[in-house]
Each structure stands twice: as structure tokens, then as C-alpha cells.
Design a protein around this motif. Structure first.
Motif, short mmCIF file in Angstrom:
data_model
loop_
_atom_site.label_atom_id
_atom_site.label_comp_id
_atom_site.label_asym_id
_atom_site.label_seq_id
_atom_site.Cartn_x
_atom_site.Cartn_y
_atom_site.Cartn_z
N VAL A 145 0.84 -1.21 0.00
CA VAL A 145 0.00 0.00 0.00
C VAL A 145 0.87 1.25 0.00
O VAL A 145 0.60 2.22 -0.72
CB VAL A 145 -0.95 0.00 1.22
CG1 VAL A 145 -1.65 1.35 1.35
CG2 VAL A 145 -1.97 -1.12 1.10
N THR A 146 1.94 1.25 0.80
CA THR A 146 2.86 2.38 0.85
C THR A 146 3.46 2.66 -0.52
O THR A 146 3.52 3.82 -0.97
CB THR A 146 4.00 2.09 1.86
OG1 THR A 146 3.45 1.95 3.16
CG2 THR A 146 5.03 3.21 1.85
N THR A 147 3.91 1.62 -1.20
CA THR A 147 4.53 1.77 -2.52
C THR A 147 3.56 2.36 -3.53
O THR A 147 3.90 3.31 -4.26
CB THR A 147 5.05 0.41 -3.01
OG1 THR A 147 5.92 -0.16 -2.03
CG2 THR A 147 5.79 0.55 -4.33
N VAL A 148 2.37 1.80 -3.58
CA VAL A 148 1.38 2.26 -4.56
C VAL A 148 0.90 3.68 -4.24
O VAL A 148 0.79 4.53 -5.13
CB VAL A 148 0.19 1.28 -4.62
CG1 VAL A 148 -0.91 1.83 -5.52
CG2 VAL A 148 0.65 -0.09 -5.12
N TRP A 149 0.63 3.96 -2.97
CA TRP A 149 0.07 5.26 -2.58
C TRP A 149 1.04 6.40 -2.86
O TRP A 149 0.71 7.38 -3.54
CB TRP A 149 -0.30 5.22 -1.10
CG TRP A 149 -0.86 6.51 -0.58
CD1 TRP A 149 -0.20 7.44 0.19
CD2 TRP A 149 -2.17 7.04 -0.78
NE1 TRP A 149 -1.02 8.49 0.48
CE2 TRP A 149 -2.24 8.28 -0.10
CE3 TRP A 149 -3.30 6.59 -1.46
CZ2 TRP A 149 -3.39 9.07 -0.09
CZ3 TRP A 149 -4.45 7.38 -1.44
CH2 TRP A 149 -4.48 8.59 -0.78
N LEU A 150 2.28 6.27 -2.35
CA LEU A 150 3.24 7.35 -2.56
C LEU A 150 3.72 7.40 -4.00
O LEU A 150 4.02 8.48 -4.53
CB LEU A 150 4.43 7.19 -1.61
CG LEU A 150 4.14 7.48 -0.14
CD1 LEU A 150 5.38 7.28 0.72
CD2 LEU A 150 3.61 8.90 0.04
N GLY A 151 3.77 6.25 -4.67
CA GLY A 151 4.09 6.25 -6.10
C GLY A 151 3.05 7.00 -6.90
O GLY A 151 3.38 7.74 -7.84
N GLY A 180 9.36 8.00 -8.01
CA GLY A 180 10.22 7.07 -7.29
C GLY A 180 10.68 7.56 -5.95
O GLY A 180 10.67 6.82 -4.96
N SER A 181 11.07 8.84 -5.87
CA SER A 181 11.71 9.34 -4.64
C SER A 181 10.75 9.36 -3.45
O SER A 181 11.15 9.03 -2.33
CB SER A 181 12.29 10.73 -4.88
OG SER A 181 11.29 11.66 -5.25
N LEU A 182 9.49 9.74 -3.66
CA LEU A 182 8.53 9.74 -2.56
C LEU A 182 8.28 8.33 -2.05
O LEU A 182 8.23 8.08 -0.84
CB LEU A 182 7.22 10.39 -2.99
CG LEU A 182 7.23 11.90 -3.22
CD1 LEU A 182 5.86 12.38 -3.70
CD2 LEU A 182 7.62 12.65 -1.96
N ALA A 183 8.12 7.38 -2.97
CA ALA A 183 7.87 5.99 -2.59
C ALA A 183 9.07 5.39 -1.86
O ALA A 183 8.91 4.66 -0.87
CB ALA A 183 7.52 5.15 -3.82
N ILE A 184 10.27 5.70 -2.33
CA ILE A 184 11.48 5.18 -1.70
C ILE A 184 11.56 5.60 -0.23
O ILE A 184 11.81 4.78 0.66
CB ILE A 184 12.72 5.66 -2.47
CG1 ILE A 184 12.87 4.88 -3.77
CG2 ILE A 184 13.99 5.52 -1.63
CD1 ILE A 184 13.94 5.42 -4.70
N GLY A 185 11.36 6.89 0.02
CA GLY A 185 11.41 7.37 1.40
C GLY A 185 10.34 6.74 2.27
O GLY A 185 10.59 6.39 3.44
N GLY A 186 9.14 6.59 1.72
CA GLY A 186 8.04 5.97 2.48
C GLY A 186 8.33 4.54 2.83
O GLY A 186 8.06 4.09 3.96
N ILE A 187 8.89 3.78 1.89
CA ILE A 187 9.22 2.38 2.13
C ILE A 187 10.24 2.24 3.26
O ILE A 187 10.10 1.41 4.16
CB ILE A 187 9.75 1.73 0.83
CG1 ILE A 187 8.62 1.56 -0.17
CG2 ILE A 187 10.42 0.38 1.13
CD1 ILE A 187 9.08 1.22 -1.57
N ILE A 188 11.27 3.08 3.22
CA ILE A 188 12.30 3.05 4.26
C ILE A 188 11.70 3.37 5.62
O ILE A 188 11.96 2.68 6.62
CB ILE A 188 13.44 4.04 3.91
CG1 ILE A 188 14.22 3.53 2.69
CG2 ILE A 188 14.37 4.24 5.10
CD1 ILE A 188 15.19 4.54 2.11
N ALA A 189 10.89 4.41 5.69
CA ALA A 189 10.29 4.84 6.96
C ALA A 189 9.37 3.77 7.52
O ALA A 189 9.45 3.43 8.71
CB ALA A 189 9.53 6.14 6.76
N VAL A 190 8.49 3.22 6.70
CA VAL A 190 7.52 2.24 7.17
C VAL A 190 8.21 0.95 7.62
O VAL A 190 7.83 0.35 8.64
CB VAL A 190 6.48 1.95 6.07
CG1 VAL A 190 5.59 0.78 6.46
CG2 VAL A 190 5.62 3.18 5.80
#
Length: 420
Positions: free
Chosen positions: A105-111, A307-317
């Protein structure tokens, strides 16, 4: 999907089907698959973007001295990263695992938020999506993650406790899994911090108040790391290389947290089910390394906010799930400094404006831009407080040195398991 298929076939004695029960086997498959997809799909996606003129507009040469060379380079390359992450996870992951669901969900949402931002920049206005909308999207994701971890019966831990056995202190885990607001404090011997401690004055409502603090912390961490990653995406290979290194460190921490023996040895809480994070992170690492095939200097494609928003979200979550969010300032120090440099630069500029001066803390912000300013590019009436370096570094050198810094900090984050 393939995980469930082969576990079903295992019941009928199909040779080799049992391999799908091993995390190492599925993790390596996810890594290889994501790497191949990002390289293979990337080539066709770049050609498709070029045909439709989906490219980077000319950059401001006063900020990026190499901006003229980057005119016409396709953007929105984050789509490559997202596809290369999602496909292996859907194939090799346990899709009923709560942590896998949260990360998907994090990947799709922020992507999606990043994709909308990139599209608006190309088709409507170069300013892109209004910052308040991006911030709202990040906060909503943080709220979703925090509340899900609070309410889901599958998001539990086994608390680690110290006890003496035959004169030797050992660490064991409570047999009963519990919902917990405990997190890990790096560099501290008794390194568990319970967010309920901050609201101990709430009496009988302390439990709910502690979870409210946890949700608020989740929102802050997701927003901060996502924005820091976004700011770090300013040079060829910069963000993708740093994120891949961070992904390796998180993968090690996730594996240790998912194994009761290792968790006992390192005196950290055991998080059952977090082994699926290793599958996801291997796909994450493979996707980023494959993307570097085209994004390394000189870049053939930029990842954009997709890409950049999703990358940061994935790391944080991921850090939040394994209760290591307080390690973020160490592990993501580069992202942290990118954000802090912008905030400090703005405040110093405002201070100077009130006194009728053009005052700056750095030559440019985010911090990576200060290393590539050519002599004479700054206006003569601008006073820079930290005028370093004096010259201009090559972009490839800046990127490599940032990678080296991230490697050192990632190693430091890992050895916090023992340094207390």
C-alpha cells in the motif's frame, strides 16, 4: 502467489516445492527478478518515454552547472522502480502477511502521489502538485500505517526480558505475543522505550494515549523520510544508490528481528511475521540497483517524484514495523541533512532579509547543491556563512562520496545491535 501455489503442491510430495518455505530462497528470487525486470523493462520504458517526449525540461544553470546536458532526458523513471518492486513481491511474497500488505500500500500510494506530481510538472505547471497536497498524502499514509499497526491482531511482538541463569545473564522472549508501543533506543543498554511513558499521566487512558503518540510518531517519520528522499533526488544515481544501501541495512535488521534466536542474542524484540520484509527489501534493493543501470552518471532517465517519494516511504515504514524508527537519523542521515539544510537556509535568508542583507548559510540548498556551484555563480551581494567547498566538485564525485557516507552510517546502524 507462487508461494501459495508451491505450498499447496508440497502437500502432494512435488519435489522442490518445500524450498518456497525458506526465506533465503524467496528473497534471492525476489532480488534477481526485480533486478532483471528493472533492467529489461527500463530499456523499453525509456524508449516509450522518448517517443512521447516525456522528458526533463531545461534546468536552471545557476543551480545545476550541468543542467544543459540533461535537457531532454526522460523523467518519471520511478515507474520502473515501482514495477520492479511490486511484481516480485506479488509472485514470491505471502500476500496475507500484514507487513507485506502495508508496504505494498505504501509503494502504490506514494508512487501515485509522485506520479501525479510529475505529470502536472510536465503538462500543466513546472511547480507540480501543491506542497500541501503532497504533505496531506504523506500524513494520510502515516495515519494508515500507524492505525493499522495499532488495530491489526497480526501486528504483535514478543518482548525481550533479561534473566539470570546459573549466574549468567541471558535474554529470553515472553511466550505470549502482545500489542506494544515499545521501540528501540540506539546506543542504550536497556534499550526499550515505551511511548506510553510520555502519557503516563493519562491514568486508565494511558494505553490509548500511548498508541496515539505512536501514530503521531509514525506520521512524522513517514513524512520526514519521504521528503528527505525527495530532496536527495537531485543528481544522477544519488537517491537510488543511497536508498539501496539503506535497504541492505534494513534487510539485515528485519531478518534479525524476525528470528527468535538472533533477536535473543542481540537483546531486541522479536517481531513474528517480519521475515516477509526481507522479501520486500530484496525486491526493493534489486529494483534500485537495476535502475542505476540507466540512472548512473550520465543518466538516461530520472526517477522523479514517482520514485523518490515511494522510496522514502518504504524506508520509513519498514523501520517503524521493526521498531527501529529511532535509528532513522543515523541510517538516513543524508536524507535528514538534505531536509535540515533547506530549513536552515530558509531561516537564515529570512533573518538576512529583515536586516536588508542577502544572507545564506550554504551556497545552495539542499546540501548536495552546495558542492557543485561554480566560482562566480553566486551574486556578489550575497554573503555565505559556510563558504565551503571553494571549488566545484564533479557530479559523479559528489554522488560517490554521499554513497560512501551512507555505507559508513548503515554499518553504524547495524552495529548498534551490539554497541550499547
Amino acid at each position: 502467489m507462487l508461494y501459495y501455489l508451491f505450498r499447496f503442491l508440497e502437500q502432494y510430495g512435488i519435489q522442490g516445492a518445500h524450498l518456497w518455505s525458506y526465506i533465503s530462497f524467496r528473497a534471492i528470487l525476489a532480488l534477481i527478478t526485480s533486478l532483471v525486470i528493472s533492467i529489461w523493462f527500463g530499456e523499453y520504458f525509456i524508449k516509450w518515454l522518448r517517443k512521447r517526449n516525456v522528458s526533463e525540461t531545461q534546468r536552471d544553470v545557476s543551480i545545476d552547472p550541468y543542467g544543459q546536458q540533461k535537457k531532454g532526458v526522460p523523467t518519471m523513471g520511478g515507474v520502473i522502480i515501482l514495477v520492479a518492486i511490486l511484481v516480485p513481491c506479488l509472485l514470491f511474497g505471502r500476500l496475507r502477511n500484514i507487513y507485506m500488505i502495508i508496504l505494498l500500500v505504501t509503494t502504490v500510494w506514494l508512487g501515485a502521489i509522485g506520479f501525479i506530481d510529475d505529470y502536472i510538472k510536465m503538462k500543466i505547471t513546472k511547480d507540480g502538485l501543491r506542497p500541501v497536497y503532497k504533505l496531506a498524502g504523506q500524513c494520510l499514509l502515516g495515519l494508515f500505517v500507524g492505525v493499522t499497526l495499532w488495530l491489526s491482531p497480526d501486528a504483535v511482538i514478543h518482548e525481550n526480558v533479561s534473566m539470570k541463569k546459573q549466574g549468567t545473564e541471558i535474554v529470553v522472549h515472553k511466550s505470549k505475543p502482545v500489542k506494544s508501543t515499545i521501540t528501540t533506543i540506539p546506543f542504550v543498554k536497556d534499550n526499550n522505550l515505551d511511548y506510553k511513558w510520555f502519557v503516563s499521566f493519562c491514568g486508565e487512558h494511558k494505553e490509548a494515549a500511548g498508541w496515539a503518540v505512536f501514530v503521531l510518531m509514525t506520521i512524522i517519520v513517514v513524512t520526514a523520510v519521504s521528503n528527505g528522499s525527495n530532496l536527495n533526488d537531485g543528481m544522477d544515481g544519488m537517491c537510488s544508490g543511497n536508498a539501496a544501501i539503506i535497504g541492505v541495512a534494513l534487510g539485515i535488521l528485519a531478518y534479525v528481528s524476525s528470528n527468535m534466536s538472533f533477536a535473543s542474542y542481540f537483546d531486541i524484540m522479536y517481531v513474528p511475521g517480519s521475515q516477509e520484509l526481507v522479501i520486500f527489501l530484496c525486491a526493493f534493493i534489486g529494483a534500485l540497483i537495476g535502475f542505476l543501470w540507466y540512472n548512473a552518471y550520465p543518466a538516461q532517465i530520472f526517477m522523479g517524484d514517482t520514485g523518490s517519494l515511494a522510496i522514502g516511504g518504504i524506508i520509513a515504514v519498514t523501520a517503524i514495523i521493526i521498531h527501529k524508527e529511532l535509528l532513522i537519523p543515523v541510517l538516513c542521515f543524508i536524507f535528514f541533512m538534505e531536509s535540515v539544510s533547506v530549513l536552515l537556509q530558509v531561516q537564515v535568508a529570512k533573518y538576512g532579509n529583515k536586516r536588508g542583507k542577502k544572507l545564506r548559510l550554504f551556497k545552495r540548498a539542499p546540501i548536495h547543491d552546495t558542492f557543485r556551484i561554480l566560482p562566480g555563480q553566486l551574486a556578489p551581494d550575497v554573503k555565505v556563512l559556510l563558504n565551503w567547498p571553494r571549488g566545484c566538485w564533479l557530479e559523479s564525485k559528489i554522488t560517490t562520496r554521499f554513497w560512501i557516507t551512507t555505507v559508513l552510517l548503515a554499518a553504524l546502524a547495524i552495529i548498534t545491535l551490539k554497541i550499547r
